[in-house]
Design a protein around this motif. Structure first.
Motif, mmCIF file in Angstrom:
data_model
loop_
_atom_site.group_PDB
_atom_site.id
_atom_site.type_symbol
_atom_site.label_atom_id
_atom_site.label_comp_id
_atom_site.label_asym_id
_atom_site.label_seq_id
_atom_site.Cartn_x
_atom_site.Cartn_y
_atom_site.Cartn_z
ATOM 1 N N SER A 1 -10.199 3.349 4.708
ATOM 2 C CA SER A 1 -9.722 4.669 4.224
ATOM 3 C C SER A 1 -9.621 4.684 2.900
ATOM 4 O O SER A 1 -9.447 3.657 2.248
ATOM 5 N N LYS A 2 -9.485 5.733 2.199
ATOM 6 C CA LYS A 2 -9.370 6.233 0.825
ATOM 7 C C LYS A 2 -8.496 7.073 0.760
ATOM 8 O O LYS A 2 -8.339 8.133 1.377
ATOM 9 N N LYS A 3 -7.741 6.948 -0.547
ATOM 10 C CA LYS A 3 -6.465 7.863 -0.641
ATOM 11 C C LYS A 3 -6.581 8.716 -1.997
ATOM 12 O O LYS A 3 -7.223 7.830 -2.866
ATOM 13 N N TRP A 4 -5.826 9.937 -1.969
ATOM 14 C CA TRP A 4 -5.983 10.917 -3.110
ATOM 15 C C TRP A 4 -7.584 10.942 -3.866
ATOM 16 O O TRP A 4 -7.732 10.845 -5.036
ATOM 17 N N ILE A 5 -8.332 11.463 -2.924
ATOM 18 C CA ILE A 5 -9.650 11.376 -3.713
ATOM 19 C C ILE A 5 -9.816 13.042 -4.183
ATOM 20 O O ILE A 5 -9.964 13.856 -3.149
ATOM 21 N N THR A 6 -9.990 13.288 -5.044
ATOM 22 C CA THR A 6 -10.211 14.629 -5.799
ATOM 23 C C THR A 6 -11.266 15.366 -5.335
ATOM 24 O O THR A 6 -12.458 14.737 -5.527
ATOM 25 N N THR A 7 -11.261 16.397 -4.859
ATOM 26 C CA THR A 7 -12.339 17.171 -4.222
ATOM 27 C C THR A 7 -12.855 16.710 -2.926
ATOM 28 O O THR A 7 -13.954 17.078 -2.285
ATOM 29 N N GLY A 8 -12.165 15.540 -2.441
ATOM 30 C CA GLY A 8 -12.471 14.995 -1.393
ATOM 31 C C GLY A 8 -12.735 15.946 -0.166
ATOM 32 O O GLY A 8 -13.581 15.825 0.965
ATOM 33 N N THR A 9 -11.912 16.872 0.125
ATOM 34 C CA THR A 9 -11.896 17.926 1.299
ATOM 35 C C THR A 9 -13.116 18.523 1.255
ATOM 36 O O THR A 9 -13.428 19.043 2.360
ATOM 37 N N ARG A 10 -13.681 18.894 0.414
ATOM 38 C CA ARG A 10 -15.119 19.813 0.131
ATOM 39 C C ARG A 10 -16.266 18.815 0.118
ATOM 40 O O ARG A 10 -17.328 19.459 0.103
ATOM 41 N N ALA A 11 -15.976 17.522 -0.343
ATOM 42 C CA ALA A 11 -17.174 16.814 -0.750
ATOM 43 C C ALA A 11 -18.283 16.526 0.206
ATOM 44 O O ALA A 11 -17.883 16.562 1.464
ATOM 45 N N HIS A 12 -19.465 16.622 -0.188
ATOM 46 C CA HIS A 12 -20.556 16.263 0.915
ATOM 47 C C HIS A 12 -21.197 14.828 0.777
ATOM 48 O O HIS A 12 -21.313 14.249 1.620
ATOM 49 N N TRP A 13 -20.887 14.420 -0.583
ATOM 50 C CA TRP A 13 -21.275 12.908 -0.899
ATOM 51 C C TRP A 13 -20.110 12.044 -1.397
ATOM 52 O O TRP A 13 -19.082 12.831 -2.044
ATOM 53 N N PHE A 14 -19.896 10.898 -1.001
ATOM 54 C CA PHE A 14 -18.859 10.051 -1.340
ATOM 55 C C PHE A 14 -19.248 8.716 -2.019
ATOM 56 O O PHE A 14 -20.054 8.047 -1.391
ATOM 57 N N THR A 15 -19.054 8.783 -3.234
ATOM 58 C CA THR A 15 -19.454 7.410 -3.958
ATOM 59 C C THR A 15 -18.210 6.279 -3.756
ATOM 60 O O THR A 15 -17.323 6.468 -4.388
ATOM 61 N N THR A 16 -18.536 5.508 -2.857
ATOM 62 C CA THR A 16 -17.575 4.927 -2.115
ATOM 63 C C THR A 16 -17.726 3.279 -2.253
ATOM 64 O O THR A 16 -18.634 2.692 -2.334
ATOM 65 N N ALA A 17 -16.541 2.668 -2.845
ATOM 66 C CA ALA A 17 -16.479 1.267 -3.107
ATOM 67 C C ALA A 17 -15.938 0.456 -1.758
ATOM 68 O O ALA A 17 -14.857 1.123 -0.974
ATOM 69 N N CYS A 18 -16.910 -0.498 -1.465
ATOM 70 C CA CYS A 18 -16.526 -1.182 -0.084
ATOM 71 C C CYS A 18 -16.603 -2.607 -0.256
ATOM 72 O O CYS A 18 -17.099 -3.234 -1.315
ATOM 73 N N ARG A 19 -16.031 -3.665 0.466
ATOM 74 C CA ARG A 19 -16.096 -4.838 0.335
ATOM 75 C C ARG A 19 -17.040 -5.282 1.697
ATOM 76 O O ARG A 19 -16.797 -4.834 2.807
ATOM 77 N N THR A 20 -18.073 -6.314 1.189
ATOM 78 C CA THR A 20 -18.854 -6.807 2.540
ATOM 79 C C THR A 20 -18.059 -8.005 3.209
ATOM 80 O O THR A 20 -16.919 -8.470 2.841
ATOM 81 N N ASP A 21 -18.817 -8.295 4.247
ATOM 82 C CA ASP A 21 -18.133 -9.790 4.900
ATOM 83 C C ASP A 21 -18.219 -10.756 4.139
ATOM 84 O O ASP A 21 -17.282 -11.907 4.232
ATOM 85 N N ASP A 22 -18.992 -10.543 2.945
ATOM 86 C CA ASP A 22 -19.056 -12.035 2.033
ATOM 87 C C ASP A 22 -17.882 -11.958 1.030
ATOM 88 O O ASP A 22 -17.711 -12.749 0.187
ATOM 89 N N GLY A 23 -17.109 -10.505 1.011
ATOM 90 C CA GLY A 23 -16.025 -10.485 0.056
ATOM 91 C C GLY A 23 -16.597 -9.769 -1.397
ATOM 92 O O GLY A 23 -15.835 -9.553 -2.150
ATOM 93 N N GLU A 24 -17.908 -9.524 -1.199
ATOM 94 C CA GLU A 24 -18.600 -8.796 -2.500
ATOM 95 C C GLU A 24 -18.167 -7.501 -2.429
ATOM 96 O O GLU A 24 -17.828 -6.922 -1.255
ATOM 97 N N ILE A 25 -18.043 -6.692 -3.651
ATOM 98 C CA ILE A 25 -17.832 -5.295 -3.763
ATOM 99 C C ILE A 25 -19.413 -4.657 -3.590
ATOM 100 O O ILE A 25 -19.976 -4.969 -4.794
ATOM 101 N N VAL A 26 -19.349 -3.597 -2.843
ATOM 102 C CA VAL A 26 -20.686 -2.796 -3.185
ATOM 103 C C VAL A 26 -20.238 -1.364 -3.152
ATOM 104 O O VAL A 26 -19.151 -0.835 -2.823
ATOM 105 N N VAL A 27 -21.242 -0.621 -3.943
ATOM 106 C CA VAL A 27 -20.842 0.787 -4.018
ATOM 107 C C VAL A 27 -22.036 1.645 -3.193
ATOM 108 O O VAL A 27 -23.091 1.398 -3.281
ATOM 109 N N LEU A 28 -21.378 2.258 -2.174
ATOM 110 C CA LEU A 28 -22.380 2.846 -1.004
ATOM 111 C C LEU A 28 -22.304 4.509 -1.263
ATOM 112 O O LEU A 28 -21.009 5.040 -1.654
#
Ligand SMILES: Cc1cc2nc3c(=O)[nH]c(=O)nc-3n(C[C@H](O)[C@H](O)[C@H](O)COP(=O)(O)OP(=O)(O)OC[C@H]3O[C@@H](n4cnc5c(N)ncnc54)[C@H](O)[C@@H]3O)c2cc1C
Length: 505
Positions: A270-297
């Motif tokens: 989950s992500k919180k306080w995302i500006t214009t998130g209610t209307r967005a079609h695309w989400f530039t999203t920071a995630c953590r992989t199983d290896d603990g690395e951070i990726v942006v999807l």
């Protein structure tokens, strides 16, 4: 000349404001207090200019020009304000725009050319919609978004870069060679004139912070598609980094991205306080992989993506969202910058975001000051204008000193942005921009406190001659209701040199 005649009864229903004659009975139809308030208040048949401006903004009378029935014979009627005009309130404009022949090493002829046309556009097209949507909480209207996109204003708000290639800027008003961070600064700071903080974030907030990682790190085919989607306003984008568990500590994010054998990522979190998130079609999203690395999807709205509005102190027009990702399938080609660590992608984005926030913040300090200056000259307390009190003048002077010093620092940094490569900026400007953000937002809190003091009860109410502000969000930006009009007194009680000659606005 055939003069219009009035019965005594009719004269009792007329009122004079600024040497113009209005029919009170017509006002009564639109006045929240009705005719009795108007007739009982000893203004009927009189010159009510002073009484009117004790309680109303100039915009009120400008809105009802259709109720005017005449003018007072032999009296000079002040001309109406020209749309897009520079404010005549001292220090209400940055010094390069102020009347009086200030020189600037930064702003050239094309900046002035752009500023003039752009302010007119803001006043004519954006302000009316900003005021309406800020109060009803709906998304910025389609016609405004389309016009902003057609003129490539949204594209310019992201700053110089390859996303501008092939785009005509403001109907050709400026060339690509002329576009620089000072044009971007003019656009960004003009937003303060909307007096609608939530609307402004709702209009471009998600794109300004969500699109640059795509421009800089997405694979070309995806990049071109998403840039076109976002900058045409058809499929907006937002930046989804913050989570309920991790805000300042970006490296602590928990949204999981698990790689599948068939070349997809499965995202949960989950992500919180995302500006214009209610209307967005695309989400530039920071995630953590199983290896603990951070990726942006780059996640597309679809199965498993849910957005809900979060109530904030400013308008729902900003589209602030709580987002949940439930087993969302994302193609590996949507991973930004393979080869560039995800945390670096996120962090390189922050400097520009902070610069934008600072530019907004300083412009809003100035707008708040302008409101205070007008009100202090308009409001009579104990028989004298507020501005006649030394303690109030001292507050106004302190406000000016605060935002002028911040603006000078901001322009010095912006000049470096004009000369440095993106790499040099990342290396050399992250520190100064962060320091300026810290400084400007703290200074703005002092201005917010002084402004509430000057406005009294109106400092915390929303309608009428109020000043709305919320110094509590992360950058302590604050908002004010749409500007006062009249400075009802000469500026003579004020000792600043430029105040003495200021005309009425
Ligand atoms: C209106 C609004 C819009 C937003 N839009 C977006 C968006 O579009 N995308 C997005 O990803 N995020 C967005 N955010 C989230 C914003 O970036 C976070 O609020 C911010 O990063 C701070 O995180 P936090 O609120 O969880 O505070 P926390 O991290 O919980 O921190 C709480 C307080 O402690 C302070 N603090 C934290 N660590 C330290 C420390 N080591 N030493 C001293 N003090 C510390 C912080 O400064 C803060 O004041 C938005 C937030 C708001 C309010």
């Amino acid at each position: 000349m055939a003069l219009k005649t009035f019965s005594r009864d009719q004269v009792a229903k007329l009122v004079i404001i600024d040497s113009k004659v209005y029919d009170l009975s017509k006002f009564a139809k639109v006045h929240p207090g009705g005719i009795s308030v108007l007739l009982d208040s000893e203004i009927a048949g009189q010159d009510a200019t002073e009484r009117f401006y004790e309680l109303h903004r100039t915009e009120v009378i400008e809105k009802y020009t259709r109720l005017q029935v005449g003018v007072v014979e032999g009296e000079e009627v002040a001309p109406s304000r020209v749309p897009g005009a520079i404010s005549s309130v001292p220090y209400a404009e940055p010094t390069w725009l102020a009347p009086g022949g200030y020189h600037s090493p930064y702003y050239k002829e094309h900046h002035r050319r752009f500023q003039k046309v752009y302010r007119r556009f803001v006043e004519d097209v954006v302000v009316p919609d900003a005021q309406a949507r800020e109060s009803d909480g709906q998304a910025p209207s389609k016609h405004v978004v389309e016009e902003m996109c057609r003129l490539n204003i949204l594209a310019m708000q992201i700053g110089p870069g390859k996303h501008l290639n092939g785009r005509v800027l403001m109907d050709g008003l400026i060339s690509h060679e002329e576009f620089d961070p000072f044009i971007e600064l003019i656009i960004t700071q003009s937003a303060a004139k909307l007096h609608a903080r939530g609307y402004n974030d709702g209009l471009g907030g998600g794109t300004i912070i969500g699109l640059p990682p795509v421009i800089n790190f997405a694979q070309p085919a995806l990049r071109d598609r998403v840039v076109e989607d976002a900058l045409s306003g058809k499929r907006p984008i937002c930046l989804a980094v913050t989570e309920p568990f991790a805000g300042s500590d970006v490296a602590g994010i928990r949204t999981r991205a698990r790689k599948t054998e068939d070349g997809y990522w499965i995202v949960n979190g989950s992500k919180k306080w995302i500006t214009t998130g209610t209307r967005a079609h695309w989400f530039t999203t920071a995630c953590r992989t199983d290896d603990g690395e951070i990726v942006v999807l780059l996640i597309e709205r679809g199965d498993g993506v849910e957005t809900k509005p979060i109530k904030t102190l400013y308008s729902a027009t900003a589209g602030t969202a709580f987002i949940t990702f439930d087993n969302v399938r994302v193609p590996d080609s949507h991973r930004l910058g393979p080869g560039t660590p995800g945390l670096l992608i996120i962090l390189t984005n922050f400097s520009h975001e902070r610069w934008v926030l600072v530019a907004h913040n300083i412009a809003r300090q100035r707008v708040i000051y302008e409101e205070c200056m007008k009100w202090a000259n308009q409001r009579k307390v104990f028989g004298k204008p507020l501005s006649s009190q030394a303690v109030v003048r001292q507050k106004l002077a302190a406000m000016i000193a605060r935002f002028e010093s911040c603006q000078s620092w901001l322009e010095a940094i912006t000049f470096q942005m004009c000369r440095m490569s993106p790499e040099e900026q990342a290396k050399n400007l992250a520190g100064p921009i962060a320091l300026l953000k810290m400084h400007a937002t703290r200074e703005s809190q002092k201005t917010a406190a002084d402004a509430v003091q000057i406005f009294g009860g109106r400092g915390i109410t929303k309608t009428g001659t109020s000043l709305r502000m919320h110094p509590s969000d992360e950058s302590a930006h604050f908002v004010s209701s749409f500007g006062h009009g009249a400075v009802r007194r000469a500026f003579s009680p004020l000792s600043f040199d430029r105040l003495a000659a200021a005309p009425r606005v």
